[in-house]
Design a protein around this motif. Structure first.
Motif, PDB file in Angstrom:
ATOM      1  N   MET A   1      76.765  70.481   1.306  1.00 35.10           N
ATOM      2  CA  MET A   1      75.583  69.738   0.865  1.00 35.10           C
ATOM      3  C   MET A   1      75.979  68.416   0.236  1.00 35.10           C
TER       4      MET A   1
ATOM      5  N   GLN B   1      69.545  73.652   7.029  1.00 33.56           N
ATOM      6  CA  GLN B   1      69.172  73.566   5.617  1.00 33.56           C
ATOM      7  C   GLN B   1      69.620  74.802   4.853  1.00 33.56           C
TER       8      GLN B   1
ATOM      9  N   THR C   1      64.308  70.026   6.939  1.00 29.05           N
ATOM     10  CA  THR C   1      63.530  70.591   5.840  1.00 29.05           C
ATOM     11  C   THR C   1      63.036  71.986   6.154  1.00 29.05           C
TER      12      THR C   1
ATOM     13  N   GLN D   1      72.346  74.840   1.775  1.00 27.46           N
ATOM     14  CA  GLN D   1      72.010  75.397   0.461  1.00 27.46           C
ATOM     15  C   GLN D   1      73.034  76.426   0.011  1.00 27.46           C
TER      16      GLN D   1
ATOM     17  N   LEU E   1      67.817  64.741   7.254  1.00 30.66           N
ATOM     18  CA  LEU E   1      68.220  66.092   6.899  1.00 30.66           C
ATOM     19  C   LEU E   1      67.074  67.049   7.158  1.00 30.66           C
TER      20      LEU E   1
END
Length: 956
Positions: A421, A411, A286, A415, A284
């Motif tokens: 997610m 990401q 970052t 979020q 995933l």
């Protein structure tokens, strides 16, 4: 650290000779020794990792030349994973009743091979106890019968991989087993090399050739550093299986099949596998690393605003078209007189001004010559939200997008979307991670409520990469899918899941193919350089397509047809060799807040019953038209910014019924909006689009119509007449609106300003074209021109300050009623020979020419109009010949009496009266992203050419 005066470099050399157990003991001496052991990462730890016969390079097979971040951590992860199969050892040892007296039993090692303790694997298994190790020395071992594993054992090949070959069919009946460093081949009597139904099996560093592996739930498996050559892995109802760092080559069918919903009954290994997955590094993202385009985010504000006149129409002001401020008196915009063309239309010869318009009072003339003042104000192009106008493109400048239009990283999107997610973090069924699938037919096939998660894999040179059908769900993260001979990812029969952060390119068919009620979330992918479309949605397919980069595909970036109905939002669709988005064959879809730019065909192409909702998109810099509504196209086109396309802003065929409302159409090379009736062959798409397109998965024809659902969409209200409503159409290269149609058309409450030719041209209109409550101003030639044999009604319009005539008509049925025709450089209204016109209750004025000019034997009824005098007393009415068919009744002619006279447009106030006109329920809708689109976009635009055909048609 210095011990005995030795420097650190020398200590590192000494410690590099230690074995793994000794390194562990040294790290426990003190903190200084611990840090010293850690500092051996690129030396001793690397040697231990690469020298282990049970594993391969940590980044094999996808990136074997890339070193891991830490060799020690990679070796640790493999060591812990290799011990998973023994986690239930205490449960299988002697009874708890004797636990106080239990002695730890040492694991035995049984040797198999020529001259060894056992000659065959079967004889060794007959003597094996719990967790014994069976070592096969180099050779080929062929078992003549099925081997049944009844006790947990570890079977390991001695030497290098490939030196030990096992031809056997193994059926696991025990709780756990591990096989390592072996080459598996099927026995002569069965294609199955290994199968289990309830236990846990672990494969490390093995090769499998020309056979099958089968795992049934609640059984589990853990496979790492293995190669599968023409081998099929079948997983049925598995609660959890892990395939990691494996290579699948040359499959004749699917490499991995995941079938059935994960079993609710889980074996002992499930919790250990789950913990191992959570502790290992994730793929995933970052940080924001998704952007492929090089964008200049420091976009500057465009301080441009349209030029205004220094004489003002006073009256009520529309909230959607506010009046702009006047420049200083005496400003100059040109000094040459306009000339009258052969058809009586004035052709401007003055140099172009900043907005294409020219104020009559801006010429050189003193106060004595301008003997009166008529107060009015021109309505310029409608502003977008935020109060800024869309400025002209800067030649030679690169594309600049404001920060709010740059795509979010994966990401950031996860979020914002908690459901996405949760999908991305979930692990259920089969986890396939960092594997390579190549040179075969199929990659992964998920069916019958199966669940699979794929992370960081490479799929290349396959027929297809992933197929998901029959209510199955997939999660695909950061995979690389390219050079498939069909579609990359294929979903049908209510398949779904999350497809995010993938790189999908150079596939022979669509990058993603969605059919038959499948409903995936497609997020933050790069889908490019496909030999056909980027994404295809058809046969009642749905889905959410969001925040993707879709570019350089040979056909449409997104193709919607056969009742496909996706939500397409926030994508960048650019540099395609066909349309950006094509909606065809009764396709639907909500298409909102996308950036669609630099495509060879129309930015959006709607045909053959397509009925999308196209809302709040930026459609710009296309090499053809912005939006094409072809034969039988429908839909709502609302709140879009259609800017700087080389063809028309919106191009429609008269057999289409779109609702075009609240769009900002500007700086396009040809017409702002064009309506044509001729058939130009555009019903057939070059390159395979259209009826000849083959959308079957294996080349067979499929009759999708038998499965199409018919649902009522509240976003689409029925439209029986093509409607162009509440748009801002300005600064286009040719006419703002061009009509050559055989069907009815309504043009209502638009602002048509500063276009390079006429404001509105009606070249053909066998049925009524209704033009009502529009502001038509500052266009380079006449405000409105009506050609012969056209039926047009002009009602409630404000026609101001155009360089030619206000209205010029040859039409045989033209109604001009209740318009304000003020300040045009030619005649206010010019009636040409053989025209038939009713001119009723208008307010008409021209500075230099006549208020109304009748040329030749024109038939006209001129009734109850107010006609203001221009510069001289001869500029009120002109009739070339004694024409008894021209009837004047109850008109009011206003002439000046002194210099200080000022006429005002009151009772009613200045037209158009937009607030009182009929407007659609969503005419005021516009997204904030379009605001940004309309304020800070610049790009290189080459000069267009004037033609009565679409650039799309010219290409054909």
């Amino acid at each position: 650290m210095e011990a005995g005066g030795l420097p650190l470099e020398l200590w590192r050399m000494i410690l590099a000779y230690l074995h793994l157990p000794d390194l562990g003991r040294c790290s426990l001496v003190c903190r200084a020794w611990y840090e010293l052991i850690l500092s051996l990462d690129s030396t001793r730890w690397r040697q231990l990792c690469l020298g282990c016969t049970e594993c391969r390079h940590p980044n094999w097979p996808n990136q074997p030349d890339v070193e891991p971040e830490s060799w020690r951590e990679a070796f640790k992860q493999h060591y812990l994973a290799s011990k998973t199969w023994t986690k239930n050892a205490l449960d299988l040892e002697s009874s708890v009743c004797f636990s106080l007296f239990r002695r730890r039993r040492e694991r035995r090692t049984l040797s198999v091979g020529p001259g060894r303790e056992f000659d065959s694997l079967g004889s060794a298994l007959a003597m094996a106890s719990l967790y014994d190790r069976i070592v096969l020395f180099p050779g080929v071992y062929e078992e003549q019968g099925e081997i049944i594993l009844k006790v947990p054992v570890e079977i390991i090949g001695h030497g290098k991989l490939g030196e030990v070959a096992l031809l056997a069919s193994i059926d696991q009946h025990c709780s756990t087993t591990r096989l390592c460093n072996l080459v598996f081949m099927p026995a002569w009597f069965s294609p199955f090399m290994f199968k289990t139904t309830s236990g846990h099996v672990q494969f490390d560093n093995c090769n499998f050739e020309n056979g099958h592996i089968q795992v049934h739930g609640p059984g589990t498996c853990q496979v790492k550093f293995c190669t599968f050559k023409n081998t099929h892995v079948f997983l049925h109802n598995v609660p959890l299986c892990v395939l990691e760092n494996c290579e699948f080559v040359g499959s004749e069918n699917n490499s991995v099949t995941v079938e059935g919903h994960p079993s609710a009954d889980k074996n002992w290994a499930y919790k250990y596998l789950l913990g191992l997955i959570k502790s290992s590094p994730s793929v995933l993202p970052t940080e924001d690393s998704d952007s492929l385009m090089s964008l200049d985010l420091e976009s500057r504000d465009q301080a441009w605003s349209p030029r205004t006149c220094d004489i003002v129409i006073e009256g009520s002001q529309s909230p959607t078209s506010p009046a702009s401020t006047s420049p200083k008196p005496g400003s100059k915009a040109g000094s040459q007189e306009a000339e009258v063309g052969s058809d009586g239309e004035r052709v401007a010869q003055t140099p172009d001004s900043s907005d294409g318009g020219l104020s009559p009072s801006g010429e050189d003339e003193d106060e004595d010559q301008l003997t009166y003042r008529l107060s009015y104000q021109v309505q310029g192009p409608r502003p977008v939200l935020g109060g800024s106008f869309l400025g002209p493109p800067l030649p030679g400048a690169s594309i600049q997008l404001p920060s709010c239009l740059v795509l979010n990283s994966l990401q950031q999107e996860l979020q914002k979307d908690k459901e996405a997610m949760a999908l991305a973090s979930s692990v259920q069924g089969c986890l396939i991670r960092k594997c390579l699938f190549r040179d075969g037919k199929g990659g992964v096939f998920v069916c019958s409520y199966g669940r699979a998660k794929m992370e960081g894999n490479i799929f290349r040179n396959l027929t297809y990469a992933v197929r998901c059908i029959h209510n199955s769900k997939i999660v695909m993260l950061r995979n690389d899918i390219h050079r498939c001979r069909a579609s990359g990812i294929f979903l049908r029969l209510e398949g779904g899941g999350l497809i995010a952060g993938n790189n999908i390119y150079h596939n022979a068919e669509a990058g993603v193919d969605i059919r038959k009620k499948s409903n995936p979330l497609i997020l933050c992918n790069q889908i490019h350089h496909g030999l056909r479309s980027g994404i295809v949605v058809l046969g009642n397919g749905k889905g959410i397509i969001r925040n993707n980069q879709i570019f350089s595909n040979k056909e449409a970036g997104i193709y919607i047809l056969y009742h496909g109905n996706p939500v397409v939002s926030g994508n960048h669709i650019f540099k395609g060799r066909a349309a950006g988005i094509a909606v065809n064959e009764n396709g639907k879809g909500l298409i909102t807040e996308n950036v669609i730019r630099e495509n060879q065909w129309g930015g959006v192409d709607i045909r053959r019953g397509g009925v999308p909702v196209l809302r709040s998109n930026l459609i710009c810099f296309g090499y053809s038209d912005g939006v094409v509504v072809g034969d039988e196209g429908k839909g709502l086109i609302e709140g879009n910014t259609i800017y700087a396309n080389k063809g028309c802003g919106v191009w429609m065929m008269s057999s289409s019924l779109p609702h075009v409302t609240s769009n900002h159409v500007s700086y396009n090379g040809l017409y702002g909006v064009a309506v044509f009736s001729q058939k130009d062959g555009s019903g057939e798409f070059p390159g395979g689009h259209g009826a000849q397109e083959n959308f079957s998965e294996d080349g067979d024809a499929i009759l999708w119509e038998t499965e199409l659902e018919k649902d009522d969409d509240p976003l689409r209200r029925p439209v029986t007449i093509a409607l162009v409503e509440s748009n801002s159409i300005n600064h286009n290269g040719a006419s703002g609106l061009y009509v050559q149609s055989s069907e009815a058309l309504h043009v209502i409450t638009n602002v048509i300003h500063a276009n390079g030719d006429r404001g509105i041209t009606v070249a053909q209109s066998s049925q009524l074209t209704r033009v009502a409550n529009n502001s038509i101003s500052c266009n380079r030639q006449s405000g409105v021109k009506v050609e012969a044999q056209c039926k047009v009604e002009l009602r409630g319009n404000g026609i101001y300050d155009n360089r030619g005539h206000g209205i010029i008509t040859k039409g045989d049925s033209t109604i001009v009623i209740e318009n304000d025709i003020i300040g045009n450089r030619g005649s206010g209204l010019q009636l040409l020979p053989r025209s038939d016109t009713k001119v009723i209750k208008n307010r008409i004025h021209s500075f230099r020419a006549y208020g109304i000019a009748v040329r030749g034997r024109a038939k006209a009824l001129v009734q109850e109009n107010i006609i203001f005098q221009g510069k001289t007393s001869k500029t009120i009415f002109q009739q070339i010949s004694n024409n008894r068919e021209c009837i004047l009744q109850n008109n009011k002619f206003l002439v000046f009496k002194k210099k200080s006279d000022t006429w005002r447009l009151v009772n009613p106030p200045a037209r158009p009266h937009l607030e009182s006109s009929l407007r659609g329920p969503s005419a005021a809708h516009s997204g904030q992203k379009v605001t940004a689109m309309a304020t800070r976009i610049t790009a290189r635009v080459e000069g267009g050419y004037h033609s009565n055909r679409s650039v799309f048609c010219t290409i054909l």
